[in-house]
Write a protein that holds these residues in place. Structure first.
Motif, PDB file in Angstrom:
ATOM      1  N   LYS A 109       0.800  -1.238   0.000  1.00  0.00           N
ATOM      2  CA  LYS A 109       0.000   0.000   0.000  1.00  0.00           C
ATOM      3  C   LYS A 109       0.828   1.282   0.000  1.00  0.00           C
ATOM      4  O   LYS A 109       0.517   2.217  -0.770  1.00  0.00           O
ATOM      5  CB  LYS A 109      -0.967   0.002   1.188  1.00  0.00           C
ATOM      6  CG  LYS A 109      -1.872   1.232   1.236  1.00  0.00           C
ATOM      7  CD  LYS A 109      -2.867   1.145   2.393  1.00  0.00           C
ATOM      8  CE  LYS A 109      -3.776   2.375   2.421  1.00  0.00           C
ATOM      9  NZ  LYS A 109      -4.786   2.282   3.506  1.00  0.00           N
ATOM     10  N   PRO A 110       1.888   1.394   0.798  1.00  0.00           N
ATOM     11  CA  PRO A 110       2.636   2.658   0.808  1.00  0.00           C
ATOM     12  C   PRO A 110       3.194   3.052  -0.563  1.00  0.00           C
ATOM     13  O   PRO A 110       3.390   4.242  -0.828  1.00  0.00           O
ATOM     14  CB  PRO A 110       3.772   2.388   1.806  1.00  0.00           C
ATOM     15  CG  PRO A 110       3.263   1.295   2.683  1.00  0.00           C
ATOM     16  CD  PRO A 110       2.422   0.430   1.789  1.00  0.00           C
ATOM     17  N   ALA A 111       3.442   2.054  -1.414  1.00  0.00           N
ATOM     18  CA  ALA A 111       4.078   2.333  -2.695  1.00  0.00           C
ATOM     19  C   ALA A 111       3.116   2.340  -3.881  1.00  0.00           C
ATOM     20  O   ALA A 111       3.481   2.807  -4.964  1.00  0.00           O
ATOM     21  CB  ALA A 111       5.191   1.307  -2.957  1.00  0.00           C
ATOM     22  N   ILE A 112       1.885   1.823  -3.695  1.00  0.00           N
ATOM     23  CA  ILE A 112       1.015   1.634  -4.858  1.00  0.00           C
ATOM     24  C   ILE A 112      -0.320   2.356  -4.751  1.00  0.00           C
ATOM     25  O   ILE A 112      -1.162   2.209  -5.636  1.00  0.00           O
ATOM     26  CB  ILE A 112       0.764   0.141  -5.137  1.00  0.00           C
ATOM     27  CG1 ILE A 112       0.004  -0.524  -3.975  1.00  0.00           C
ATOM     28  CG2 ILE A 112       2.080  -0.581  -5.424  1.00  0.00           C
ATOM     29  CD1 ILE A 112      -0.405  -1.966  -4.257  1.00  0.00           C
ATOM     30  N   THR A 113      -0.519   3.137  -3.698  1.00  0.00           N
ATOM     31  CA  THR A 113      -1.803   3.828  -3.556  1.00  0.00           C
ATOM     32  C   THR A 113      -2.112   4.686  -4.781  1.00  0.00           C
ATOM     33  O   THR A 113      -3.234   4.679  -5.299  1.00  0.00           O
ATOM     34  CB  THR A 113      -1.803   4.693  -2.279  1.00  0.00           C
ATOM     35  OG1 THR A 113      -1.665   3.840  -1.141  1.00  0.00           O
ATOM     36  CG2 THR A 113      -3.104   5.475  -2.160  1.00  0.00           C
ATOM     37  N   GLY A 114      -1.120   5.402  -5.247  1.00  0.00           N
ATOM     38  CA  GLY A 114      -1.337   6.285  -6.398  1.00  0.00           C
ATOM     39  C   GLY A 114      -1.640   5.537  -7.676  1.00  0.00           C
ATOM     40  O   GLY A 114      -2.608   5.865  -8.382  1.00  0.00           O
ATOM     41  N   VAL A 115      -0.844   4.521  -7.985  1.00  0.00           N
ATOM     42  CA  VAL A 115      -1.048   3.821  -9.264  1.00  0.00           C
ATOM     43  C   VAL A 115      -2.353   3.043  -9.262  1.00  0.00           C
ATOM     44  O   VAL A 115      -3.047   2.976 -10.284  1.00  0.00           O
ATOM     45  CB  VAL A 115       0.137   2.884  -9.613  1.00  0.00           C
ATOM     46  CG1 VAL A 115       1.380   3.691  -9.927  1.00  0.00           C
ATOM     47  CG2 VAL A 115       0.403   1.868  -8.526  1.00  0.00           C
ATOM     48  N   LEU A 116      -2.733   2.466  -8.124  1.00  0.00           N
ATOM     49  CA  LEU A 116      -3.995   1.735  -8.099  1.00  0.00           C
ATOM     50  C   LEU A 116      -5.197   2.670  -8.031  1.00  0.00           C
ATOM     51  O   LEU A 116      -6.297   2.293  -8.445  1.00  0.00           O
ATOM     52  CB  LEU A 116      -4.019   0.722  -6.959  1.00  0.00           C
ATOM     53  CG  LEU A 116      -3.207  -0.550  -7.213  1.00  0.00           C
ATOM     54  CD1 LEU A 116      -3.478  -1.596  -6.144  1.00  0.00           C
ATOM     55  CD2 LEU A 116      -3.494  -1.144  -8.602  1.00  0.00           C
ATOM     56  N   THR A 117      -5.004   3.890  -7.558  1.00  0.00           N
ATOM     57  CA  THR A 117      -6.066   4.888  -7.676  1.00  0.00           C
ATOM     58  C   THR A 117      -6.282   5.229  -9.139  1.00  0.00           C
ATOM     59  O   THR A 117      -7.428   5.342  -9.602  1.00  0.00           O
ATOM     60  CB  THR A 117      -5.708   6.152  -6.876  1.00  0.00           C
ATOM     61  OG1 THR A 117      -5.648   5.815  -5.480  1.00  0.00           O
ATOM     62  CG2 THR A 117      -6.753   7.248  -7.070  1.00  0.00           C
ATOM     63  N   ASP A 118      -5.192   5.357  -9.896  1.00  0.00           N
ATOM     64  CA  ASP A 118      -5.304   5.581 -11.342  1.00  0.00           C
ATOM     65  C   ASP A 118      -6.025   4.410 -12.012  1.00  0.00           C
ATOM     66  O   ASP A 118      -6.893   4.600 -12.868  1.00  0.00           O
ATOM     67  CB  ASP A 118      -3.920   5.747 -11.968  1.00  0.00           C
ATOM     68  CG  ASP A 118      -3.232   7.035 -11.537  1.00  0.00           C
ATOM     69  OD1 ASP A 118      -3.934   7.963 -11.074  1.00  0.00           O
ATOM     70  OD2 ASP A 118      -1.999   7.114 -11.664  1.00  0.00           O
ATOM     71  N   ALA A 119      -5.659   3.191 -11.628  1.00  0.00           N
ATOM     72  CA  ALA A 119      -6.300   2.014 -12.214  1.00  0.00           C
ATOM     73  C   ALA A 119      -7.782   1.983 -11.871  1.00  0.00           C
ATOM     74  O   ALA A 119      -8.621   1.687 -12.728  1.00  0.00           O
ATOM     75  CB  ALA A 119      -5.615   0.740 -11.712  1.00  0.00           C
ATOM     76  N   ALA A 120      -8.110   2.279 -10.624  1.00  0.00           N
ATOM     77  CA  ALA A 120      -9.520   2.290 -10.212  1.00  0.00           C
ATOM     78  C   ALA A 120     -10.312   3.289 -11.028  1.00  0.00           C
ATOM     79  O   ALA A 120     -11.446   3.008 -11.467  1.00  0.00           O
ATOM     80  CB  ALA A 120      -9.621   2.606  -8.721  1.00  0.00           C
ATOM     81  N   VAL A 160       7.578  -2.785  -2.833  1.00  0.00           N
ATOM     82  CA  VAL A 160       8.128  -2.678  -1.478  1.00  0.00           C
ATOM     83  C   VAL A 160       9.185  -3.761  -1.326  1.00  0.00           C
ATOM     84  O   VAL A 160       8.935  -4.930  -1.647  1.00  0.00           O
ATOM     85  CB  VAL A 160       7.027  -2.852  -0.409  1.00  0.00           C
ATOM     86  CG1 VAL A 160       7.631  -2.995   0.982  1.00  0.00           C
ATOM     87  CG2 VAL A 160       6.057  -1.678  -0.451  1.00  0.00           C
ATOM     88  N   GLU A 161      10.358  -3.387  -0.861  1.00  0.00           N
ATOM     89  CA  GLU A 161      11.447  -4.360  -0.742  1.00  0.00           C
ATOM     90  C   GLU A 161      11.059  -5.468   0.231  1.00  0.00           C
ATOM     91  O   GLU A 161      10.596  -5.208   1.341  1.00  0.00           O
ATOM     92  CB  GLU A 161      12.725  -3.682  -0.277  1.00  0.00           C
ATOM     93  CG  GLU A 161      13.928  -4.618  -0.249  1.00  0.00           C
ATOM     94  CD  GLU A 161      15.228  -3.917   0.103  1.00  0.00           C
ATOM     95  OE1 GLU A 161      16.252  -4.619   0.241  1.00  0.00           O
ATOM     96  OE2 GLU A 161      15.216  -2.680   0.240  1.00  0.00           O
ATOM     97  N   MET A 162      11.249  -6.702  -0.202  1.00  0.00           N
ATOM     98  CA  MET A 162      10.902  -7.857   0.609  1.00  0.00           C
ATOM     99  C   MET A 162      12.131  -8.358   1.359  1.00  0.00           C
ATOM    100  O   MET A 162      13.228  -8.432   0.799  1.00  0.00           O
ATOM    101  CB  MET A 162      10.331  -8.973  -0.278  1.00  0.00           C
ATOM    102  CG  MET A 162       9.055  -8.573  -1.014  1.00  0.00           C
ATOM    103  SD  MET A 162       8.527  -9.796  -2.248  1.00  0.00           S
ATOM    104  CE  MET A 162       8.093 -11.188  -1.191  1.00  0.00           C
TER     105      MET A 162
END
Length: 229
Positions: free
Chosen positions: A146-157, A214-216
């Motif tokens: 979530k910390p790294a993908i909120t923006g891109v998945l908001t675009d996808a949504a 996110v680094e694993m």
């Protein structure tokens, strides 16, 4: 795609081999060949295509063409997977899902992530269906990233017509899994008393790990896996 996945049945490992010569010269996509697939395979393979698109779209690597294919692949799954699941003889839905599968496979040349990094060792050790395992892992991995993908998945949504941005996208994924009869946890999938240390080690050595936004590491991947049990 340029990747081949080989399962070593003796060591219970999935190995991914990359080579340009794996790229096909000709691809024949005939939706009539998929009409007889049972519902759980229709769901699992369709959600595998969706996972390819989602992870490619979220990968931090640079590949604008993959971004476009991943986004439209998600839309095709959203529109047509429920139809194909409900009526296996719906050739229009089957054709669009076959296109989505091809698009997902092309898009993930940009990278995959924790969904596949976990799914590969789980499938190799416990013989679970790959796409269904991806679907089980997806909700937890979305929260993990979530910390790294909120923006891109908001675009996808927004593109997919899903209200609520990142949270709305996650709610859609949960609802789609439920709609298609996907188990909620790995235990429900049949993975009982999993060897956590072995799965985590397999995930961290999987090439898909490099594409996760996110680094694993051992600690956070162990916590992620435990949340799936």
């Amino acid at each position: 795609g340029r990747a081949s996945v080989i399962t070593n049945s003796e060591t219970e490992e999935k190995k991914i081999i990359f080579h340009p010569k794996f790229l096909p010269a000709v691809v024949i996509c005939d939706p009539e060949l998929t009409v007889g697939m049972p519902k759980f395979i229709t769901a699992g393979t369709g959600l595998d295509a969706f996972a390819h698109c989602v992870e490619a779209f979220c990968s931090p690597h640079y590949h604008p063409m993959s971004q476009g294919m991943a986004l439209e692949g998600m839309r095709l799954v959203k529109e047509y997977l429920p139809r194909a699941y409900d009526d296996g003889s719906d050739l229009e839905a089957r054709a669009h899902m076959m296109s989505a599968a091809a698009m997902g496979a092309t898009a993930f040349q940009k990278g995959l992530g924790a969904i596949h990094a976990l799914s590969h060792p789980i499938g190799a050790i416990y013989h679970t269906h790959h796409g269904t395992t991806n679907a089980v892992c997806m909700p937890a991995v979305l929260q993990f990233n979530k910390p790294a993908i909120t923006g891109v998945l908001t675009d996808a949504a927004n593109y997919l017509g899903i209200a609520g941005g990142f949270d709305g996208f996650c709610a859609y994924v949960d609802a789609l899994n439920t709609r298609l009869g996907v188990p909620k946890t790995l235990t429900d999938l049949g993975v009982t008393n999993p060897d956590i240390e072995r799965i985590v080690a397999g995930a961290l050595s999987d090439p898909s790990t490099g594409g996760n936004p996110v680094e694993m590491n051992t600690e956070n991947t162990t916590a992620l896996l435990k949340s799936l049990i």
